[in-house]
Design a protein around this motif. Structure first.
Motif, PDB file in Angstrom:
ATOM      1  N   VAL A   1       4.100   5.123   1.205  1.00 28.39           N
ATOM      2  CA  VAL A   1       3.779   4.297   2.356  1.00 28.39           C
ATOM      3  C   VAL A   1       2.361   3.729   2.237  1.00 28.39           C
ATOM      4  N   THR A   2       2.273   2.399   2.360  1.00 30.32           N
ATOM      5  CA  THR A   2       1.001   1.684   2.375  1.00 30.32           C
ATOM      6  C   THR A   2       1.153   0.514   3.337  1.00 30.32           C
ATOM      7  N   GLU A   3       0.047  -0.070   3.726  1.00 27.91           N
ATOM      8  CA  GLU A   3       0.082  -1.212   4.637  1.00 27.91           C
ATOM      9  C   GLU A   3       0.903  -2.367   4.056  1.00 27.91           C
ATOM     10  N   LYS A   4       0.601  -2.763   2.837  1.00 28.79           N
ATOM     11  CA  LYS A   4       1.300  -3.889   2.222  1.00 28.79           C
ATOM     12  C   LYS A   4       2.794  -3.617   2.072  1.00 28.79           C
ATOM     13  N   ALA A   5       3.129  -2.373   1.739  1.00 29.06           N
ATOM     14  CA  ALA A   5       4.531  -2.016   1.567  1.00 29.06           C
ATOM     15  C   ALA A   5       5.290  -2.133   2.880  1.00 29.06           C
TER      16      ALA A   5
END
Length: 256
Positions: free
Chosen positions: A108-112
């Motif tokens: 989980v990441t912001e861009k993802a």
């Protein structure tokens, strides 16, 4: 005495740097709290995006209008499903498990999360006449991103913030958060691109998102497109336990 002061200064510097390194390395562990994979008596769909499998729970399938809901950083979509299905019976509701949450794969990441949210929207767009988007806490940043980049009927933001960067800076004022933070979730910068009628819900006793951070987001909106309500005597995590919560949400979203 000078030697003592020097050693104290060195220890303080080492402690400051050490804490900064700890926060930097573990920042995503503080921000994201993946939920377990639980079985639910509802249909689900899997979206393939960037080599990952994104699990989506589908509630009240078959309605002409839809709601995309993005939860908080530790909110289980499986556990929320029953109540949300009952509160919006005339809408098809899509609940997306973030990467690493539920049965969704990936990191989980912001861009993802932004990419997955747009992929979900584009996948279901042709199935519905109109799509409203809602988000809670962390999910408000994702909902805001979708509303800024796609056609949205209505946008509901529960306990939102202007940016995670500003929230984090308030908690760690002695660190250059802007340089350390990987996922900044700058919702305020996207408001200018949002055309949808927007509803912001505030928890009066919120101790997680300071009112100042919500207020800065509010100030970025055109007042004519914005409605604001406050749930009294409720905090960040128990706002949905108030009987008014779903009623005002239903009134805003309207009928399917």
């Amino acid at each position: 005495m000078r030697r003592i002061i020097k050693w104290i200064s060195v220890l303080m510097l080492v402690g400051y740097v050490g804490m900064g390194v700890f926060l930097y390395v573990n920042q995503r562990a503080f921000l994201y709290h993946p939920t377990p994979n639980l079985k639910v008596p509802y249909k689900s769909m899997t979206i393939k995006n960037q080599g990952e499998s994104i699990h989506v729970i589908v509630l009240n399938e078959g309605h002409k209008n839809a709601i995309l809901y993005f939860g908080g950083n530790g909110e289980s979509m499986a556990r929320s499903a029953d109540y949300i299905a009952a509160q919006f019976p005339e809408f098809t509701v899509y609940l997306m498990d973030y990467r690493g949450y539920g049965s969704s794969t990936g990191e989980v990441t912001e861009k993802a999360l932004y990419s997955d949210a747009l992929k979900l929207y584009d996948t279901i767009r042709s199935r519905h006449d109109r799509i409203s988007v809602g988000g809670r806490s962390l999910g408000t940043a994702i909902a805001t991103y979708v509303a800024a980049n796609r056609e949205v009927s209505k946008l509901a933001l529960i306990t939102p913030f202007d940016s995670i960067e500003n929230v984090a800076q308030g908690r760690y004022p002695f660190y250059p958060v802007s340089l350390l933070l990987k996922d900044k979730y700058d919702s305020k910068s996207r408001v200018k691109d949002i055309k949808a009628e927007t509803f912001i819900v505030i928890a009066q006793n919120d101790r997680v998102i300071p009112l100042e951070r919500t207020q800065k987001l509010i100030e970025a909106f055109n007042p004519e497109q914005l409605t604001i309500d406050t749930i009294k005597n409720r905090g960040h995590n128990d706002i949905s336990s108030d009987e008014r919560y779903y009623r005002i949400m239903q009134e805003f979203i309207g009928k399917g």
